[in-house]
Design a protein around this motif. Structure first.
Motif, PDB file in Angstrom:
ATOM      1  N   LEU A 224      42.208  32.778 -21.231  1.00  0.00           N
ATOM      2  CA  LEU A 224      42.207  32.808 -19.773  1.00  0.00           C
ATOM      3  C   LEU A 224      41.241  31.824 -19.117  1.00  0.00           C
ATOM      4  O   LEU A 224      41.632  31.127 -18.176  1.00  0.00           O
TER       5      LEU A 224
ATOM      6  N   PHE B  53      44.623  31.613  -7.897  1.00  0.00           N
ATOM      7  CA  PHE B  53      44.768  32.908  -8.559  1.00  0.00           C
ATOM      8  C   PHE B  53      43.590  33.062  -9.505  1.00  0.00           C
ATOM      9  O   PHE B  53      43.269  32.144 -10.247  1.00  0.00           O
TER      10      PHE B  53
ATOM     11  N   THR C 192      45.653  42.099 -18.660  1.00  0.00           N
ATOM     12  CA  THR C 192      45.117  40.981 -17.879  1.00  0.00           C
ATOM     13  C   THR C 192      46.003  40.885 -16.648  1.00  0.00           C
ATOM     14  O   THR C 192      47.156  41.284 -16.666  1.00  0.00           O
ATOM     15  N   MET C 193      45.436  40.353 -15.598  1.00  0.00           N
ATOM     16  CA  MET C 193      46.197  40.267 -14.357  1.00  0.00           C
ATOM     17  C   MET C 193      45.521  39.226 -13.485  1.00  0.00           C
ATOM     18  O   MET C 193      44.306  39.085 -13.511  1.00  0.00           O
ATOM     19  N   LYS C 194      46.339  38.472 -12.738  1.00  0.00           N
ATOM     20  CA  LYS C 194      45.738  37.496 -11.833  1.00  0.00           C
ATOM     21  C   LYS C 194      45.838  38.007 -10.417  1.00  0.00           C
ATOM     22  O   LYS C 194      46.858  38.574 -10.037  1.00  0.00           O
TER      23      LYS C 194
END
Lengths: 472, 454
Positions: B53, B82, B106-108
């Protein structure tokens, strides 16, 4: 087979024996009650989902209709929602439904995931599969039928009654097939009772259609074949065993391997590559879209060629002279291109998923209970393909809707002061809302035919093995 | 006394010389090892993803930095940038994967309304997710009991069926003594296998040897104890070995397959959340209505929750980023009540499962293991909370630029906050362990009574 056929006589004898065994009757009663509870539970849940979805659909429709006069591109960003209709037999076999989301937000430029899956909001317990009639029939019932059938074969040997029967001229294969017939008959009865419960629930709630009856009959057939295969396997193995103890242990271990371990271990060995996480997937799509340019900006140099083509087509020199709104044309082009990019990436992801699924389908060749699982969820309309069908319907609708709005943008909005204008709400009020069309029965049968064939093969093979008998 | 020791020595010799016993023991170890391997694989792939990431982020941010090298409106940065968030696994997550294989880890997020982003699903293969993971917790919960059943169901009946019972009685051993010795040997060796595997896990997976090890051991001991006592109880009824096996398997199916599924279905039905998409429906409606309302209306609602910005200059032009972000925030704020309601329902589900876990052993254990590994729904909600906190930090960072019309300079990129992960405090599994203890005590008393009735 006449009434005096020895195979039938053995079976009749066995049925009489089962009816005399209090414990066995209790056991079957317990199983039926469990199924009934599972059925009510599962049906209640499906009804709740369907009610809440209808309520949400109403909100969405209302929100769509009540939009004031707006710029069409605002409407495209406002978007709408697609809800997945639960399949009519989803409460019998939920399949992968708990794992997938039922609501999809449809908007311009973006393809969103289906969100709010049941599993993602569940207390951490539902890892063994949702409690449903199919769960009991696929997981618990085979174990008991296998153990009982094996015990029935060895009982004759250990109590020496078998030798008596053989001395009276009964062939070994007749004894074995008789036992298979006895327990297969019980299995067919059990499954039929469950299907009757399902039918009853349907009659009371939504009524019965021919399609439903055909599906129920198909399910009955598939479950009976799979259970027949299990029973034949048990009888054949038991025949080769030293004593009841050994046979029961062997079958318990086998069941554990086939039902509990294999479905969880196989995917691990059969998927060399893991699916991309959404973060990586989005990054890939975004990188390509970045090179494509911004369709919100009529001056974007990335669309230079497109502009020239448009000018040429209309035979004018400047976009301001076009009879239509260049901004709207650009939006249409942008939507077309971005959808293409997304579709390409999604197709790659889907290919990965399908490859994993197919490898799992192959394992059905060595595990009839996996074939049953595939058959059951395919015919119930709750397999991954059924969900994919919903996704595709929603995406097709989204693309069509957004392009209609872009068309409005092109023809009803002037290029000059584009963003300052609005069109009447009547334009989109006339557009149809998304309605999820469940798949046709024929499609479901196409997908379930292969596992059904595998089940048939298993039955034939094990029938032959039973006929020829074990070593003893 | 010496008679008991002699019996123990004899039984141990018989068991340890049995080839089929060692085969079963090796199978148990192999299954456990496979479970460790699969858990480790998932953990490693998630760690690898998280390691990717920062680089991904840098590439994307570098593009923006290049585009806006002479400074820009902060609104552009907030719109296009983001930012990654991640939910790093605890070292014990490999032993109990919980929900980590189907929920996003995970996340944006970006500066826009949080609740149009927070609920996005992860890309999974539903078919493989439906089966669930084969991890160490699964091994202990489902495989170990079957192993015990298979090895212990015939502890007394076998002698009768083989005709050696009379021989044993002639030697003067008491039946209950014989049963506990035989059971103890098998359970001890099962425990040994589990402990060896756990030790291997400690070394191989580098599990943190803190109180979680202690909790895990307590839960494992309790659970294996529960099944041992259940086996003793059925054996003490002194039916045939086939009858005992069938009965124990029925109990196993009821307790490990049917009971958790039924509990889960009941809880889910009692607190339905199928209307969760309403959160998104409503948030979207409010955000987009903002475009058709006078700007003052939106700002008035925004200032109710953010009074610190109420003194800033009103927006007179057709578009201003601060108006845009205010619309999004008003959208988020408008669903506060629904959100609390939704969270309450999810937490009520957890609470009910916890309560039922005191009574239904498998439910308590499943919760206990996932709780120790911090891979359950509660931990995912904690991750969502950390994203919410991060989103608040982002807004606190960007609002001064937006509301004071301060240009966003190149150097400011380096000052953008990043998502921080603080693991939630560990919940102790004492409730479930105590419930289990009660069952064990009850089982011991009943089976001893049955055995004494010679």
């Amino acid at each position: 087979m006449t009434l005096r056929s020895p195979v039938l006589l053995v079976a009749l004898q066995e049925w009489r024996y089962v009816c005399r065994q209090r414990l066995l009757l209790w056991l079957f009663g317990l199983l039926l009650v469990t199924v009934a509870i599972a059925l009510l539970q599962s049906w209640q849940q499906a009804r709740q989902l369907s009610e809440q979805q209808q309520a949400m659909q109403q909100i969405v429709d209302q929100q769509w209709q009540q939009q004031p006069d707006r710029h069409p591109h605002r409407v495209a960003h406002f978007g709408t929602f697609a809800f997945r209709q639960p399949s009519a037999l989803g409460f019998f076999d939920p399949g992968v439904d708990p794992q997938v989301g039922n609501s999809l937000f449809l908007e311009a430029h973006r393809q969103n995931p289906a969100n709010f899956s049941a599993a993602g909001q569940a207390s951490s317990l539902s890892r063994l599969g949702q409690f449903s009639p199919a769960f009991v029939l696929q997981v618990v019932l085979p174990l008991f039928l296998m153990l009982l059938a094996a015990a029935a074969v060895l009982r004759e040997r250990e109590q020496l009654t078998g030798r008596l029967l053989l001395a009276q001229g009964l062939a070994g294969w007749q004894l074995r097939l008789g036992k298979v017939l006895a327990y297969a008959g019980l299995a067919c009865l059990m499954v039929a009772l469950v299907q009757l419960q399902v039918l009853l629930v349907q009659v009371v709630t939504i009524g019965v259609s021919t399609e439903l009856l055909v599906s129920l009959f198909g399910l009955w057939l598939g479950y009976c074949l799979a259970l027949l295969a299990c029973i034949a396997l048990a009888v054949w193995l038991a025949d080769g065993c030293r004593d009841t103890r050994q046979a029961l242990l062997l079958l318990t271990a086998l069941w554990l391997a086939l039902v509990v371990v294999m479905p969880r271990v196989m995917p691990f060995w059969l998927q060399p590559e893991r699916l991309d996480s959404r973060v990586l997937f989005d990054a890939g799509v975004k990188a390509e879209l970045r090179a494509m340019g911004d369709s919100h900006n009529p001056g974007d140099p990335a669309f230079g060629r497109f502009r020239e083509q448009v000018l040429e087509r209309y035979g004018v020199a400047r976009v301001e002279d076009l009879p239509v709104n260049y901004g709207g044309l650009l939006m249409q082009e942008g939507e077309r291109l971005s959808s293409e990019v997304f579709e390409r990436h999604y197709a790659r992801l889907q290919a990965q998923r399908t490859a994993q699924e197919q490898r799992l389908h192959w394992t059905a060749l060595i595990n009839p209970l996996l074939a049953l699982q595939q058959f059951s969820m395919a015919l119930s309309g709750t397999d991954p393909a059924a969900f994919r069908d919903f996704e595709q319907q929603a995406e097709a609708y989204r693309y069509e809707l957004i392009q209609q709005l872009n068309h409005l943008h092109t023809h009803q909005i002037a290029f000059e002061n584009d963003r300052g204008q609005r069109v009447s709400q009547a334009h989109w009020q006339a557009m149809p809302m998304f309605v999820h069309q469940p798949e046709q029965l024929a499609q479901l049968w196409m997908r379930s035919a292969l596992p059904l064939a595998v089940l048939l093969l298993w039955c034939l093979l094990l029938g032959v093995l039973c006929y020829r008998g074990g070593r003893r | 006394m010496s008679g008991g020791w002699r019996l123990l020595g004899h039984e141990a010799r018989v068991l340890l010389r049995s080839r089929s016993f060692w085969l079963a023991w090796a199978l148990l170890i192999a299954c456990g090892f496979l479970a460790l391997l699969q858990g480790r694989d998932l953990l490693l792939s998630q760690q690898a993803l998280m390691a990717q990431l920062p680089e991904l982020q840098q590439t994307e941010q570098a593009l923006l930095e290049q585009r806006y090298q002479n400074g820009t409106d902060a609104g552009n940065v907030g719109y296009y940038l983001f930012l990654p968030t991640s939910h790093p696994p605890s070292s014990w997550a490999a032993l109990a994967v919980g929900l980590r294989d189907s929920l996003p880890v995970t996340m944006k997020v970006r500066l826009l309304g949080l609740y149009s982003q927070l609920f996005d699903a992860e890309l999974v293969n539903p078919l493989t997710a439906a089966a669930g993971p084969f991890d160490f917790a699964f091994f202990i919960l489902f495989i170990v009991p079957v192993w015990l059943i298979v090895l212990c169901h015939g502890l007394l009946a076998r002698d009768r069926e083989d005709g050696t019972a009379a021989l044993l009685q002639a030697q003067g051993g008491r039946v209950w003594q014989l049963l506990w010795i035989r059971l103890g040997l098998r359970v001890g060796l099962a425990l040994l296998a589990v402990l060896l595997l756990l030790l291997a896990g400690l070394v191989w997976l580098q599990l943190a040897a803190d109180q979680r090890l202690f909790y895990w051991l307590v839960l494992t001991l309790g659970y294996i104890g529960f099944w041992s006592v259940l086996c003793a109880l059925i054996v003490a009824l002194r039916r045939s070995s086939a009858w005992s096996l069938l009965m124990l398997l029925v109990l196993w199916a009821l307790l490990t397959l049917v009971a958790p599924a039924a509990v889960s279905a009941w809880v889910d039905q009692r607190y339905p959340v199928a209307d969760a998409p309403v959160l998104q429906l409503k948030q979207r409606e409010v955000v987009h209505t903002g475009w058709d309302l006078p700007k003052e209306t939106t700002f008035a609602r925004f200032f109710q929750t953010h009074p610190e910005w109420s003194e800033t200059a009103p927006v007179t032009e057709r578009f201003h980023w601060k108006w845009y972000y205010a619309m999004h925030q008003v959208g988020d704020d408008s669903i506060a009540a629904e959100l609390t309601d939704y969270r309450d329902r999810l937490e009520a589900r957890e609470a009910w499962v916890r309560r039922l876990g005191y009574v239904v052993p498998v439910v308590g254990m499943q919760r206990g293991f996932a709780g120790v590994a911090q891979t359950d729904l509660a931990d995912h909600l904690h991750y969502q909370d950390s994203i919410k906190t991060f989103h608040d930090q982002l807004r606190a960072f960007f609002y001064p630029y937006l509301f004071n019309d301060r240009p966003f300079e190149l150097a400011d990129f380096a000052r953008i906050p990043s998502h921080q992960w603080q693991p939630a405090p560990l919940r102790s599994p004492w409730g479930s362990a105590l419930g289990m203890l009660a069952w064990i005590a009850l089982g011991l008393v009943v089976s001893q009574r049955l055995l004494r009735r010679q």
